[in-house]
Write a protein that holds these residues in place. Structure first.
Motif, short mmCIF file in Angstrom:
data_model
loop_
_atom_site.label_atom_id
_atom_site.label_comp_id
_atom_site.label_asym_id
_atom_site.label_seq_id
_atom_site.Cartn_x
_atom_site.Cartn_y
_atom_site.Cartn_z
N ASP A 150 0.25 0.19 -4.53
CA ASP A 150 -1.20 0.02 -4.63
C ASP A 150 -1.87 1.40 -4.70
O ASP A 150 -1.27 2.40 -4.29
CB ASP A 150 -1.68 -0.73 -3.39
CG ASP A 150 -2.99 -1.47 -3.61
OD1 ASP A 150 -2.94 -2.70 -3.81
OD2 ASP A 150 -4.06 -0.81 -3.57
N LYS A 151 -3.11 1.43 -5.16
CA LYS A 151 -3.84 2.71 -5.11
C LYS A 151 -4.35 2.99 -3.70
O LYS A 151 -4.67 4.10 -3.34
CB LYS A 151 -5.00 2.71 -6.11
CG LYS A 151 -6.04 1.62 -5.87
CD LYS A 151 -7.17 1.76 -6.89
CE LYS A 151 -8.34 0.87 -6.56
NZ LYS A 151 -8.45 -0.38 -7.24
N ASN A 152 -4.42 1.94 -2.88
CA ASN A 152 -4.96 2.08 -1.52
C ASN A 152 -3.85 2.51 -0.55
O ASN A 152 -2.73 2.01 -0.61
CB ASN A 152 -5.55 0.72 -1.10
CG ASN A 152 -6.41 0.84 0.13
OD1 ASN A 152 -5.94 1.23 1.19
ND2 ASN A 152 -7.68 0.47 0.00
N ASP A 153 -4.19 3.44 0.34
CA ASP A 153 -3.19 3.98 1.27
C ASP A 153 -2.67 2.94 2.24
O ASP A 153 -1.49 2.91 2.55
CB ASP A 153 -3.81 5.11 2.10
CG ASP A 153 -3.83 6.41 1.31
OD1 ASP A 153 -3.12 6.46 0.28
OD2 ASP A 153 -4.56 7.33 1.73
N ARG A 154 -3.62 2.15 2.80
CA ARG A 154 -3.24 1.36 3.97
C ARG A 154 -3.26 -0.15 3.75
O ARG A 154 -2.67 -0.89 4.53
CB ARG A 154 -4.18 1.68 5.12
CG ARG A 154 -3.99 3.11 5.60
CD ARG A 154 -4.78 3.39 6.84
NE ARG A 154 -4.31 4.62 7.45
CZ ARG A 154 -4.22 4.81 8.75
NH1 ARG A 154 -4.56 3.86 9.59
NH2 ARG A 154 -3.79 5.95 9.24
N PRO A 197 0.84 -1.20 0.00
CA PRO A 197 0.00 0.00 0.00
C PRO A 197 0.87 1.26 0.00
O PRO A 197 2.07 1.19 0.30
CB PRO A 197 -0.79 -0.12 1.31
CG PRO A 197 -0.02 -1.05 2.16
CD PRO A 197 0.71 -1.97 1.24
N VAL A 198 0.24 2.39 -0.30
CA VAL A 198 1.00 3.65 -0.41
C VAL A 198 1.87 3.90 0.82
O VAL A 198 3.03 4.29 0.72
CB VAL A 198 0.01 4.83 -0.59
CG1 VAL A 198 0.76 6.16 -0.63
CG2 VAL A 198 -0.83 4.64 -1.86
N CYS A 199 1.31 3.59 2.00
CA CYS A 199 2.06 3.88 3.25
C CYS A 199 3.36 3.09 3.34
O CYS A 199 4.23 3.40 4.15
CB CYS A 199 1.19 3.58 4.47
SG CYS A 199 0.83 1.82 4.65
N GLY A 200 3.54 2.07 2.49
CA GLY A 200 4.74 1.26 2.59
C GLY A 200 5.87 1.67 1.67
O GLY A 200 6.98 1.13 1.75
N TYR A 201 5.59 2.68 0.82
CA TYR A 201 6.58 2.99 -0.23
C TYR A 201 7.96 3.34 0.33
O TYR A 201 8.95 2.68 0.03
CB TYR A 201 6.05 4.12 -1.11
CG TYR A 201 7.00 4.45 -2.23
CD1 TYR A 201 7.16 3.58 -3.29
CD2 TYR A 201 7.78 5.61 -2.19
CE1 TYR A 201 8.06 3.86 -4.30
CE2 TYR A 201 8.68 5.89 -3.20
CZ TYR A 201 8.82 5.01 -4.26
OH TYR A 201 9.72 5.28 -5.25
N ASP A 202 8.01 4.36 1.18
CA ASP A 202 9.31 4.80 1.70
C ASP A 202 9.97 3.69 2.52
O ASP A 202 11.18 3.50 2.48
CB ASP A 202 9.14 6.03 2.61
CG ASP A 202 8.74 7.26 1.81
OD1 ASP A 202 8.91 7.22 0.57
OD2 ASP A 202 8.24 8.23 2.42
#
Ligand SMILES: NC(=O)C1=CN([C@@H]2O[C@H](COP(=O)(O)OP(=O)(O)OC[C@H]3O[C@@H](n4cnc5c(N)ncnc54)[C@H](OP(=O)(O)O)[C@@H]3O)[C@@H](O)[C@H]2O)[C@@H](O)CC1
Ligand SMILES: Nc1ncnc2c1ncn2[C@@H]1O[C@H](COP(=O)(O)OP(=O)(O)O)[C@@H](O)[C@H]1O
Ligand SMILES: [K+]
Length: 493
Positions: free
Chosen positions: A300-304, A281-286
């Protein structure tokens, strides 16, 4: 290594006697010598010894062991349980061979149990593989007395009263040894947690039973030792390149559980994959980019929570589960993945729980999909079982029904194949009972699948290497300090 039933071991015994050929008395002498070889390494000859003998061949071993140890200057006392007038031939012959000066007593009541100093090492040869019913009467009395002692206890072949290959009753009298020294092959009973009290540390000694006959005997049960595992490792060709070793896709992580994704990703990389893409999910990118620079990230398009997966075309294997949670979007993702995936797949953790609560998905599992439940996850997946023998049968049925591979995790993780074979693992330690070690296993197996190991081999080898890394980590850090990252860092191939 194969694991055989007590009936098969009896026939192996007979085959060896007839075809080596060797007399049964000489085979007993060889077995006793093998035991004594182990014993002398463990206990110096200033330790007094008391051998408790039944009147079958296990007791015959006990008499031979007593003679051999006394020849090595151990102070040996022998107590024979006189529970039956019928002694085996080899017991009787070994009784004759015992020098009269040995301290030997026949007892017919547990009240005659000797008083022993706490230094005495007790050797248990009351009952062996010939156990046909629970111990009772005199034998039960002696077993209870031995168990009540603070002394070290070593069982010969198997703890007296313990069945080799089936469940005991809850209140059966069984010796609780510190060590079991067993002949030739590990026994099924030793590998199930419910028997840990009745096994202690166990050791296999070679007594030269026919290898040719062992090869011929059919069994569903195997023990993955170093030799079996190393045979599976594929060496790298000189001209190989990263394309040779596949491209793994790991679908892992959610808000608050990105660590699971990182652990499985790092384990995947450390297990030889050519390329790794992690979908998060987006929150995992960094988090992934910083912690695992070797991995590529698909976002993913989903944040969480993960709700989609990338085009599967580039990938040679897919792993899903570590830290994903069980949000509706993730359930939908799993269903779509099962419809689309054409490459080997491993399913772990919350993705398994999704299967358990959306049972129609089970019918969509592609053949040879690997599932890696711990006992609780397995229970959710396949239902309750009375004891661990039953659980094993349930897992074999489940693997057969859905044509999947189950890694039933725990000490001696059992890898259960669709054809009913069960491969118990020999590596690993209780230090691995800590959050995240299962995620590491998922990464390892995903990596092997991506490298085109056959699914059964990826599961067996992955489980072995995971435990081995855990053992190396425990040597460095100790079991208590061990964390899942240490398992990753100690992977070595
Ligand atoms: N190939 C190998 O691995 C080798 C194995 N060797 C050794 O042989 C051992 C197996 O010997 P074993 O077959 O004589 O069996 P063991 O248990 O000593 O006695 C069976 C007798 O006890 C009886 N009995 C059973 N249950 C009972 C109970 N609850 N209470 C009372 N009685 C009971 C049973 O009677 P039955 O069932 O016929 O009524 C039978 O008479 C094996 O563990 C190893 O130590 C080595 O020497 C050489 C190579
Ligand atoms: N006592 C033990 N001996 C050997 N291995 C163990 C023991 N306890 C746990 N393990 C291993 O550690 C891993 C734990 O996995 P799991 O329960 O899924 O943990 P997590 O979900 O926290 O990642 C499994 O591979 C299991 O076989
Ligand atoms: K025994």
């Amino acid at each position: 290594m194969k694991i055989l039933t007590s009936a098969q071991i009896r026939s192996l015994d007979q085959f060896t006697i007839q075809n080596e050929p060797i007399s049964s008395l000489d085979l007993m002498e060889r077995a006793s010598n093998a035991f004594v070889g182990w014993f002398c390494n463990q206990f110096v000859n200033t330790r007094p010894v008391c051998v408790f003998c039944g009147k079958g061949n296990n007791g015959g071993d006990g008499l031979a062991i007593a003679r051999l140890l006394s020849q090595l200057s151990y102070d040996v006392q022998v107590v024979v349980a006189d529970y039956t007038p019928n002694a085996s031939d080899d017991f009787t012959q070994n009784l004759d061979r015992l020098k009269t000066h040995l301290n030997l007593a026949f007892i017919s009541s547990a009240d005659q149990f000797p008083t022993l100093s706490s230094q005495v090492v007790c050797i248990d040869t009351l009952l062996g593989s010939g156990l046909s019913r629970p111990a009772e009467g005199l034998l039960a009395g002696i077993i209870h007395k031995i168990n009540a002692l603070p002394n070290k206890v070593v069982s010969v072949d198997i703890a007296s009263g313990l069945y080799m290959d089936k469940a005991n009753g809850e209140n059966d009298p069984i010796i609780e040894p510190d060590h079991t020294v067993t002949f030739q092959l590990p026994k099924l009973a030793f590998l199930l947690p419910q028997n840990v009290r009745f096994t202690g540390e166990w050791h296999v000694v070679d007594i030269g039973l026919s290898g040719k006959y062992i090869q011929e005997l059919p069994t569903p049960y195997w023990f993955t030792d170093k030799k079996a595992a190393e045979k599976l490792i594929q060496p790298r060709g000189k001209f190989s390149h990263k394309g040779t070793f596949g491209h793994a896709l790991l679908l892992a992580g959610s808000f608050g559980k990105m660590g699971a994704a990182v652990l499985s990703g790092r384990a995947c990389l450390r297990s030889g994959v050519g390329l790794l893409t992690m979908h998060a999910p987006v929150c995992g990118y960094d988090i992934i980019q910083i912690s695992s620079p070797e991995a590529m990230v698909s976002i993913d398009k989903n944040d969480r929570h993960i709700s989609q997966f990338p085009d599967l075309e580039p990938y040679s294997a897919v792993g899903i589960g570590p830290g994903v949670g069980q949000e509706p979007v993730t359930i939908a993702l799993l269903e779509e993945l099962l419809d689309q995936v054409k490459v080997p797949l491993i399913i772990d953790a919350d993705a398994l729980n999704i299967l358990s609560s959306n049972r129609s998905l089970l019918d969509k599992l592609p053949p040879n999909t690997i599932l890696t439940p711990h006992p609780k996850e397995f229970q959710r997946l396949a239902g309750e079982s009375g004891d661990e023998y039953e659980r094993l049968e349930l897992a074999r049925d489940f693997a057969g029904k859905y044509q999947v591979i189950i890694c039933l995790k725990g000490a001696n993780t059992a890898v259960i194949l669709p054809n009913g074979e069960v491969h118990f693992n020999s590596t690993g330690n209780p230090g691995m009972a800590t959050g995240g070690t299962g995620d590491v296993l998922t990464g390892i197996i995903t990596s092997l699948l991506a490298q085109k190991y056959k699914p059964a081999e990826a599961a067996i080898l992955g489980v072995y290497q995971h435990g081995l890394a855990g053992d190396r980590a425990a040597e460095q850090k100790g079991q208590i300090a061990l964390i899942a990252s240490d398992v990753v860092e100690n992977l070595g191939w």
